[in-house]
Design a protein around this motif. Structure first.
Motif, mmCIF file in Angstrom:
data_model
loop_
_atom_site.group_PDB
_atom_site.id
_atom_site.type_symbol
_atom_site.label_atom_id
_atom_site.label_comp_id
_atom_site.label_asym_id
_atom_site.label_seq_id
_atom_site.Cartn_x
_atom_site.Cartn_y
_atom_site.Cartn_z
ATOM 1 N N VAL A 233 -1.872 -2.895 -2.550
ATOM 2 C CA VAL A 233 -1.967 -3.734 -1.359
ATOM 3 C C VAL A 233 -0.563 -4.079 -0.874
ATOM 4 O O VAL A 233 0.286 -4.528 -1.648
ATOM 5 N N TRP B 226 1.733 -6.429 0.803
ATOM 6 C CA TRP B 226 1.842 -7.825 1.210
ATOM 7 C C TRP B 226 3.119 -8.084 2.001
ATOM 8 O O TRP B 226 3.372 -9.220 2.399
ATOM 9 N N TYR C 226 -6.456 -0.970 1.367
ATOM 10 C CA TYR C 226 -6.984 -1.401 0.070
ATOM 11 C C TYR C 226 -7.687 -2.753 0.180
ATOM 12 O O TYR C 226 -8.795 -2.944 -0.335
ATOM 13 N N LEU C 227 -7.034 -3.700 0.847
ATOM 14 C CA LEU C 227 -7.594 -5.041 0.912
ATOM 15 C C LEU C 227 -8.813 -5.089 1.834
ATOM 16 O O LEU C 227 -9.794 -5.775 1.529
ATOM 17 N N PHE D 8 -9.510 -5.370 -8.789
ATOM 18 C CA PHE D 8 -8.719 -5.592 -7.579
ATOM 19 C C PHE D 8 -7.710 -4.464 -7.479
ATOM 20 O O PHE D 8 -6.956 -4.203 -8.421
#
Length: 364
Positions: A256, A258, A271-272, A252
């Protein structure tokens, strides 16, 4: 047999075969424009023409003064001010990106004519079977919508507050309208071919709808990746496990954002979106394998083979695109294969929805 206004109620093979060939030819052109659209995006050519002229825009600049005027318009947008201007773009370099955007738009115009003119002819000759006029008009409307969405997408990159690219949401809408049109063309051609054989039209089964929905979401996320230029964030290097199946050496990815919430991260974080696109692909593969098994059980071997070849090639091209550092020819091939996968999956969905003509006619 014809109804009072002259339209064929069922249609003969002589009436229907030309319509089937016409629709499949237009579908081929749609696949082609999807590939050209990929080249346009990857060469950063989409913002090179800053005006929408549906008729006169078919003629490119012919004089040096006209080229200078087009270039002057391009120099006002953020992509030039922030990127290409400081990089020292010349008129010759501008002509290169102009060529791809102009080719893309010209092909769109040709597709419109290739659909509208034969439609008018079949309409005039009254060879369109009963019940198919609304469907064909809907496909024509989708083509018009595609042109409007295309300019809506381009306009998002022309305003002073825009970034150096178009909105990735509008890019996704532009691609998905094209692929929806492609699916409609293929389905309608297959229905007409069945009609010419005296068979009833296919119905959309629940499983087929689920398979197409899974594929639709994958294509949407692929468009997000393309619009956000997220293909670069995993790393690169041929056969580098750190770039695939990992992302920069991690399952993962780090990085990212958030901060704006889950919804923003899902659809606007490179990225996500990349992570979801690469792993949702295996959900789609599993569903399409199941579709292939169902097709084989119904003795639809060719449709099953087409689906397996399309998704197998698509997966290989997707991985190779990452490993190559998003090489243009691989990325374009990946987008082209995505369109072929849509056509193959629609073929499979149609085959699953075909009914036994004897049972269908005897049903209450």
């Amino acid at each position: 047999m014809r109804v009072p206004d002259g339209r064929p109620l069922i249609g003969t093979s002589d009436d229907i075969a030309p319509m089937v060939r016409w629709l499949l030819f237009v579908a081929t052109l749609v696949v082609l424009i999807v590939a050209v659209g990929g080249i346009t995006r990857l060469t950063e050519s989409g913002l090179s023409i800053t005006q929408w002229k549906p008729i006169t825009g078919a003629i490119p600049p012919l004089t040096d003064a006209q080229w200078q005027a087009e270039f002057a318009g391009y120099k006002k947008i953020p992509q030039y001010l922030d990127i290409n201007g400081p990089a020292g773009m010349t008129l010759t370099q501008y002509k290169f990106i102009y060529f791809w955007e102009w080719t893309h738009r010209l092909l769109a115009r040709l597709i419109g004519l290739a659909f509208a003119l034969p439609l008018a002819w079949f309409w005039y000759k009254r060879t369109i079977p009963l019940g198919y006029k609304p469907r064909l008009l809907a496909l024509l409307a989708l083509g018009g919508l595609q042109g409007a969405v295309g300019w809506w997408m381009v306009s998002s990159g022309l305003t002073p507050e825009a970034a150096d690219r178009v909105s990735h949401f509008r890019l996704a809408a532009h691609l998905l309208v094209a692929l929806t049109t492609l699916g409609g063309l293929v389905w309608t051609a297959l229905d007409l071919r069945a009609l010419g054989r005296g068979e009833p039209p296919a119905r959309m089964t629940g499983f087929a709808a689920m398979a197409l929905a899974a594929l639709f979401f994958q294509l949407f996320m692929g468009a997000m990746v393309a619009g956000l230029r997220a293909g670069y964030v995993a790393g690169a290097g041929w056969f580098s496990l750190d770039a695939w199946p990992l992302m920069q050496g991690r399952l993962f990815p780090e990085g990212v954002d958030w901060s704006a919430g889950l919804g923003h991260a899902l659809f606007s974080d490179p990225y996500l979106t990349h992570f979801i696109h690469r792993w949702w692909a295996w959900v789609v593969v599993a569903v399409l394998v199941a579709m292939g098994r169902r097709l084989r059980a119904r003795r639809q071997r060719l449709a099953s083979m087409a689906i397996h070849c399309a998704f197998g090639t698509q997966v290989i091209l997707g991985i190779s695109t990452i490993w190559s550092g998003v090489a243009l020819w691989l990325a374009v091939s990946h987008q082209l294969c995505g369109a072929l996968l849509v056509a193959a999956t629609v073929w499979g969905a149609h085959a699953l929805g075909r009914r036994d003509p004897v049972n269908a006619l005897s049903a209450p």
